[in-house]
Design an enzyme around this catalytic site. Structure first.
Site, PDB file in Angstrom:
ATOM      1  N   CYS A 136       1.053  -1.444  -0.077  1.00 21.52           N
ATOM      2  CA  CYS A 136       0.456   0.329  -0.107  1.00 21.52           C
ATOM      3  C   CYS A 136       1.084   1.097   0.110  1.00 21.52           C
ATOM      4  CB  CYS A 136      -1.209   0.658   1.218  1.00 21.52           C
ATOM      5  SG  CYS A 136      -2.519   0.688   1.002  1.00 21.52           S
ATOM      6  N   ASP A 205      -3.110   1.664   9.920  1.00 26.49           N
ATOM      7  CA  ASP A 205      -5.032   2.305  10.190  1.00 26.49           C
ATOM      8  C   ASP A 205      -4.576   1.939  11.980  1.00 26.49           C
ATOM      9  OD1 ASP A 205      -4.844   0.823   7.314  1.00 26.49           O
ATOM     10  OD2 ASP A 205      -5.564   3.000   7.330  1.00 26.49           O
TER      11      ASP A 205
HETATM   12  O1  LIG Z   1      -1.404   7.034   8.352  1.00 34.43           O
HETATM   13  P1  LIG Z   1      -0.186   6.476   7.014  1.00 34.43           P
HETATM   14  O2  LIG Z   1       1.481   5.795   7.162  1.00 34.43           O
HETATM   15  O3  LIG Z   1       0.304   7.391   5.609  1.00 34.43           O
HETATM   16  O4  LIG Z   1      -1.085   5.259   6.247  1.00 34.43           O
HETATM   17  C1  LIG Z   1      -1.299   4.509   6.671  1.00 34.43           C
HETATM   18  C2  LIG Z   1      -2.339   3.503   5.781  1.00 34.43           C
HETATM   19  O5  LIG Z   1      -3.372   4.326   5.344  1.00 34.43           O
HETATM   20  C3  LIG Z   1      -3.924   3.453   4.338  1.00 34.43           C
HETATM   21  O6  LIG Z   1      -5.091   3.662   3.773  1.00 34.43           O
HETATM   22  P2  LIG Z   1      -6.660   3.988   2.655  1.00 34.43           P
HETATM   23  O7  LIG Z   1      -5.265   3.720   1.750  1.00 34.43           O
HETATM   24  O8  LIG Z   1      -6.672   4.809   3.765  1.00 34.43           O
HETATM   25  O9  LIG Z   1      -7.130   2.527   2.994  1.00 34.43           O
HETATM   26  C4  LIG Z   1      -3.030   2.577   4.357  1.00 34.43           C
HETATM   27  O10 LIG Z   1      -3.216   1.108   4.636  1.00 34.43           O
HETATM   28  C5  LIG Z   1      -1.200   2.317   4.621  1.00 34.43           C
HETATM   29  O11 LIG Z   1      -1.255   1.533   5.401  1.00 34.43           O
END
Ligand SMILES: O=P(O)(O)OC[C@H]1O[C@H](OP(=O)(O)O)[C@H](O)[C@@H]1O
Length: 323
Positions: A136, A205
């Site tokens: 991701c 998350d």
């Molecule tokens: O806070 P940071 O480290 O940037 O992101 C944390 C997490 O948020 C994202 O979720 P999504 O893409 O919003 O569903 C991913 O799962 C990623 O690992």
């Protein structure tokens, strides 16, 4: 704007979070805190709430509820709302407004500092010449890799594309910009490439009190494969990812997203009557995670509960609820 209808900037931010134009747990948290500051400015300037502290407070709670309802899994969102609303104080609307704006600014500054600090901790786990695998797009995980590069280490990356929304493309671009050679792979190729990888670095998350890591769907399978291959896996997560409600036995809701992210309408029609499911996150049990890297240092997942208690006490209030 009425006291139950949030101001336009809050509605816009809520829409951007729900549609994932604004995404990533830390980015969502900072957008939510900034939206509360915008709500405070709008409410202090509006006829209905400008001279009525109780109406001002009610409008702040309503704005927080609108933001809270956008996405259920990343706990950084309610933690951001809690941080700002718990610091709302004053007798007059102007004092209340100022306290919200100051708290929002302080929260965003703290977020940036925490990411820099955890980046240093995560970087210390990486050695010159290492290859990392990512899943991701996580700004916390990228902070670790970028800090390692800034320490003068040569790092390369195998980046999983991360179906269905392919946030791996964002990771690939940002790592390339940081001077990291990148190899992009499809998710199902991960196990094959683990033999060429020294560390797996992912974000989070939410982190549960038992050390379970809630992150993008596919993280748990990657962690199990990494363990089988003997590759260490860390999650980079600043402490706003700690989920205080799990201290009192609550579980973390896993967001189910639209089937349209998985399959287009034409293919769907052609296949006929089937079910399609699209969970956005999964839970990696603590025994498959080597370390949780935070701005307070690194922790074995099983010990994260001590830090959670220290920072959040025994539970979590909901200051956005109607009194
Ligand atoms: O806070 P940071 O480290 O940037 O992101 C944390 C997490 O948020 C994202 O979720 P999504 O893409 O919003 O569903 C991913 O799962 C990623 O690992």
């Amino acid at each position: 704007m009425t006291d139950t209808e949030p101001a336009a900037p809050v509605r816009e931010t809520a829409e951007e979070i729900a549609t994932m134009e604004v995404r990533g747990a830390a980015t969502i948290a900072s957008a939510a805190a900034e939206a509360l500051a915008e709500q405070a400015e709008a409410a202090a300037a509006s006829g209905e709430t400008a001279s009525d502290p109780a109406a001002f407070r009610a409008s702040m709670r309503a704005a927080a509820r609108t933001l809270r309802e956008t996405r259920p899994t990343a706990v950084s969102l309610p933690n951001a709302l809690r941080y700002v609303l718990q610091r709302m104080e004053g007798q007059t609307v102007d004092e209340l407004r100022r306290s919200v704006v100051d708290a929002s600014d302080a929260f965003v500054r703290q977020l940036d500092r925490a990411q820099d600090d955890l980046g240093q901790v995560g970087a210390n786990r990486l050695a010159d010449g290492d290859t990392v695998m990512t899943h991701c797009h996580s700004t916390d995980a990228l902070a670790c890799i970028e800090a390692a590069v800034e320490q003068g280490k040569s790092i390369s990356a195998v980046v999983k594309e991360t179906r269905p929304r392919q946030q791996g493309h964002i990771t690939a671009e940002q790592l390339r910009e940081a001077g990291v050679p990148v190899t992009l792979i499809v998710d199902s190729a991960a196990r094959r490439y683990l033999d060429e990888v020294d560390h797996v670095v992912v974000g989070a998350d939410s982190i549960a009190a038992d050390g379970g890591v809630i992150n993008k769907i596919g993280t748990s399978g990657l962690a199990v494969n990494a363990r089988e291959r003997g590759v260490p896996i860390m999650t980079a997560a600043q402490t706003i990812k700690l989920h205080p409600e799990t201290l009192t036995g609550h579980t973390v809701e896993i967001e189910m997203r639209s089937e349209s992210e998985v399959i287009d309408a034409e293919s769907r029609e052609q296949i006929g009557e089937i079910a399609v499911e699209n969970p956005a996150f999964d839970v990696t049990p603590p025994r498959y995670m080597d370390a949780i890297v935070t701005e307070h240092g690194q922790f074995p997942p099983e010990s994260i509960v001590a830090l959670m208690r220290e920072l959040f006490g025994e539970g979590a209030e909901e200051p956005w609820a109607e009194p």
